[in-house]
Design a protein around this motif. Structure first.
Motif, mmCIF file in Angstrom:
data_model
loop_
_atom_site.group_PDB
_atom_site.id
_atom_site.type_symbol
_atom_site.label_atom_id
_atom_site.label_comp_id
_atom_site.label_asym_id
_atom_site.label_seq_id
_atom_site.Cartn_x
_atom_site.Cartn_y
_atom_site.Cartn_z
ATOM 1 N N UNK A 31 0.832 -1.207 0.000
ATOM 2 C CA UNK A 31 0.000 0.000 0.000
ATOM 3 C C UNK A 31 0.866 1.258 0.000
ATOM 4 N N UNK A 32 1.951 1.213 0.784
ATOM 5 C CA UNK A 32 2.869 2.351 0.803
ATOM 6 C C UNK A 32 3.523 2.529 -0.563
ATOM 7 N N UNK A 33 3.840 1.436 -1.227
ATOM 8 C CA UNK A 33 4.428 1.517 -2.568
ATOM 9 C C UNK A 33 3.445 2.168 -3.540
ATOM 10 N N UNK A 34 2.168 1.819 -3.402
ATOM 11 C CA UNK A 34 1.138 2.408 -4.260
ATOM 12 C C UNK A 34 1.063 3.918 -4.067
ATOM 13 N N UNK A 35 1.038 4.342 -2.802
ATOM 14 C CA UNK A 35 0.879 5.765 -2.494
ATOM 15 C C UNK A 35 2.132 6.568 -2.800
ATOM 16 N N UNK A 36 3.297 5.946 -2.608
ATOM 17 C CA UNK A 36 4.558 6.674 -2.764
ATOM 18 C C UNK A 36 5.154 6.532 -4.159
ATOM 19 N N UNK A 37 5.231 5.321 -4.659
ATOM 20 C CA UNK A 37 5.883 5.094 -5.949
ATOM 21 C C UNK A 37 4.921 5.208 -7.128
ATOM 22 N N UNK A 38 3.801 4.489 -7.061
ATOM 23 C CA UNK A 38 2.875 4.512 -8.198
ATOM 24 C C UNK A 38 2.260 5.883 -8.417
ATOM 25 N N UNK A 39 1.921 6.551 -7.304
ATOM 26 C CA UNK A 39 1.363 7.907 -7.418
ATOM 27 C C UNK A 39 2.450 8.965 -7.520
ATOM 28 N N UNK A 40 3.689 8.591 -7.236
ATOM 29 C CA UNK A 40 4.802 9.534 -7.201
ATOM 30 C C UNK A 40 4.962 10.398 -8.438
ATOM 31 N N UNK A 41 4.884 9.816 -9.641
ATOM 32 C CA UNK A 41 5.024 10.658 -10.830
ATOM 33 C C UNK A 41 4.006 11.791 -10.903
ATOM 34 N N UNK A 42 2.806 11.574 -10.351
ATOM 35 C CA UNK A 42 1.785 12.627 -10.378
ATOM 36 C C UNK A 42 2.218 13.826 -9.533
ATOM 37 N N UNK A 43 2.849 13.551 -8.374
ATOM 38 C CA UNK A 43 3.332 14.661 -7.545
ATOM 39 C C UNK A 43 4.409 15.448 -8.296
ATOM 40 N N UNK A 44 5.302 14.720 -8.948
ATOM 41 C CA UNK A 44 6.400 15.363 -9.676
ATOM 42 C C UNK A 44 5.870 16.140 -10.882
ATOM 43 N N UNK A 45 4.873 15.581 -11.583
ATOM 44 C CA UNK A 45 4.260 16.286 -12.714
ATOM 45 C C UNK A 45 3.615 17.592 -12.243
ATOM 46 N N UNK A 46 2.983 17.538 -11.086
ATOM 47 C CA UNK A 46 2.333 18.725 -10.525
ATOM 48 C C UNK A 46 3.365 19.805 -10.238
ATOM 49 N N UNK A 47 4.473 19.390 -9.643
ATOM 50 C CA UNK A 47 5.573 20.322 -9.356
ATOM 51 C C UNK A 47 6.152 20.876 -10.646
ATOM 52 N N UNK A 48 6.339 20.012 -11.648
ATOM 53 C CA UNK A 48 6.887 20.450 -12.933
ATOM 54 C C UNK A 48 5.985 21.477 -13.613
ATOM 55 N N UNK A 49 4.676 21.238 -13.540
ATOM 56 C CA UNK A 49 3.739 22.182 -14.150
ATOM 57 C C UNK A 49 3.893 23.570 -13.526
ATOM 58 N N UNK A 50 4.070 23.607 -12.208
ATOM 59 C CA UNK A 50 4.245 24.896 -11.524
ATOM 60 C C UNK A 50 5.556 25.554 -11.915
ATOM 61 N N UNK A 51 6.634 24.763 -11.997
ATOM 62 C CA UNK A 51 7.940 25.304 -12.390
ATOM 63 C C UNK A 51 7.885 25.867 -13.811
ATOM 64 N N UNK A 52 7.228 25.135 -14.710
ATOM 65 C CA UNK A 52 7.127 25.595 -16.102
ATOM 66 C C UNK A 52 6.327 26.892 -16.179
ATOM 67 N N UNK A 53 5.222 26.949 -15.433
ATOM 68 C CA UNK A 53 4.426 28.185 -15.413
ATOM 69 C C UNK A 53 5.245 29.359 -14.881
ATOM 70 N N UNK A 54 6.084 29.091 -13.884
ATOM 71 C CA UNK A 54 6.914 30.173 -13.339
ATOM 72 C C UNK A 54 7.936 30.646 -14.370
ATOM 73 N N UNK A 55 8.401 29.719 -15.214
ATOM 74 C CA UNK A 55 9.312 30.109 -16.288
ATOM 75 C C UNK A 55 8.638 30.996 -17.310
ATOM 76 N N UNK A 56 7.388 30.666 -17.635
ATOM 77 C CA UNK A 56 6.610 31.487 -18.567
ATOM 78 C C UNK A 56 6.381 32.878 -17.973
ATOM 79 N N UNK A 57 6.054 32.911 -16.671
ATOM 80 C CA UNK A 57 5.835 34.190 -16.001
ATOM 81 C C UNK A 57 7.107 35.028 -15.971
ATOM 82 N N UNK A 58 8.265 34.363 -15.981
ATOM 83 C CA UNK A 58 9.545 35.070 -15.951
ATOM 84 C C UNK A 58 9.944 35.596 -17.325
#
Length: 268
Positions: free
Chosen positions: A167-194
């Motif tokens: 269950x921990x693997x599901x929450x941490x590893x399987x869902x992990x890319x979604x957290x990173x994608x979310x962070x990436x989307x914010x970083x990319x938007x900040x680049x556009x704003x810059x």
């Protein structure tokens, strides 16, 4: 290349991803891969697309298989087991990727003298990066684990873990890319704003992500050890990190994974 015969029971998207991976990485020859699916059009599609064998009789499909990979809906595994368990050799490795089906149930369905493996596949299967989790019963020998690891190498890395960590693997590893994608989307938007174009902002963000990951992998250092070398007194980087600290960024990420784990436990 493994000189083994593998039969897939269930030919859905995940099974197709594994088939595509093991063929493209030359882990199995198409002639040594068979598939059974209740939908004849699905069997035909996999046969035509990948050159693998299709079969209408699941008992025939498993009879000579060295490895059986079960990729059906969890509610269908009982009927699958009833149909095939009397036709499987004790030397055959039985792999289940059925979500939520624990080893105890697999041993009840197939009997514990069989070699049983429970897999939680890598969600980034198409790019062959990320981890698949595996748990084995006592009948699985070291040489069998090597076969499983070779099979799963077509999907990325393999981590053998205790079942109580699934269950921990599901929450941490399987869902992990979604957290990173979310962070990436914010970083990319900040680049556009810059002032950067979205294309250039994405290119910079992706290179920084890859470089950061490779640096940690190469040096074995904790991320904070690396950021310490990047922050000069009263500098730009420490000013940006200050805001992340004020916003409880670190704790928010930890809370996100904790919430995902709690939900996974609820759904079990």
């Amino acid at each position: 290349m493994l000189n083994k015969k593998i039969t897939f029971i269930g030919g859905g998207n995940m099974a197709e991803g594994i088939i595509r991976g093991v063929i493209s990485n030359e882990i199995f020859s198409p002639k040594n891969i068979a598939v059974f699916d209740i939908l004849s059009e699905r069997r035909k599609y996999l046969n035509v697309t990948y050159g693998i064998l299709e079969t209408e009789d699941v008992t025939v499909a498993v009879k000579d298989a060295n490895i059986i990979l079960i990729a059906v809906l969890p509610q269908n595994i009982v009927s699958v087991a009833q149909n095939i368990k009397d036709h499987i050799s004790e030397s055959t490795i039985i792999i289940s990727i059925c979500a939520g089906i624990k080893m105890e149930k697999l041993e009840n369905l197939f009997e514990s003298h069989h070699k049983l493996v429970r897999i939680m596949p890598n969600t980034m299967i198409d790019v062959q990066h990320g981890y698949s989790a595996a748990n084995v019963n006592e009948q699985v020998q070291p040489e069998d684990k090597k076969i499983v690891e070779t099979l799963l190498s077509a999907l990325g890395q393999t981590m053998f873990i205790d079942e109580n960590l699934f269950n921990a693997f599901t929450a941490y590893s399987c869902a992990g890319p979604a957290y990173i994608m979310y962070f990436l989307a914010a970083i990319i938007d900040s680049g556009v704003e810059s002032g950067f174009s979205r294309k250039d902002a994405a290119a910079i963000a992706l290179e920084n992500l890859i470089a950061s990951a490779l640096t940690i992998q190469k040096t074995g250092k904790h991320p904070y050890q690396i950021t310490d070398t990047m922050t000069s007194p009263a500098g730009t980087t420490i000013a940006g990190l200050h805001v992340l600290s004020e916003s409880s960024f670190h704790g928010t990420i930890m809370s996100s994974v904790k919430s995902a784990l709690e939900r996974t436990n609820e759904l079990e």
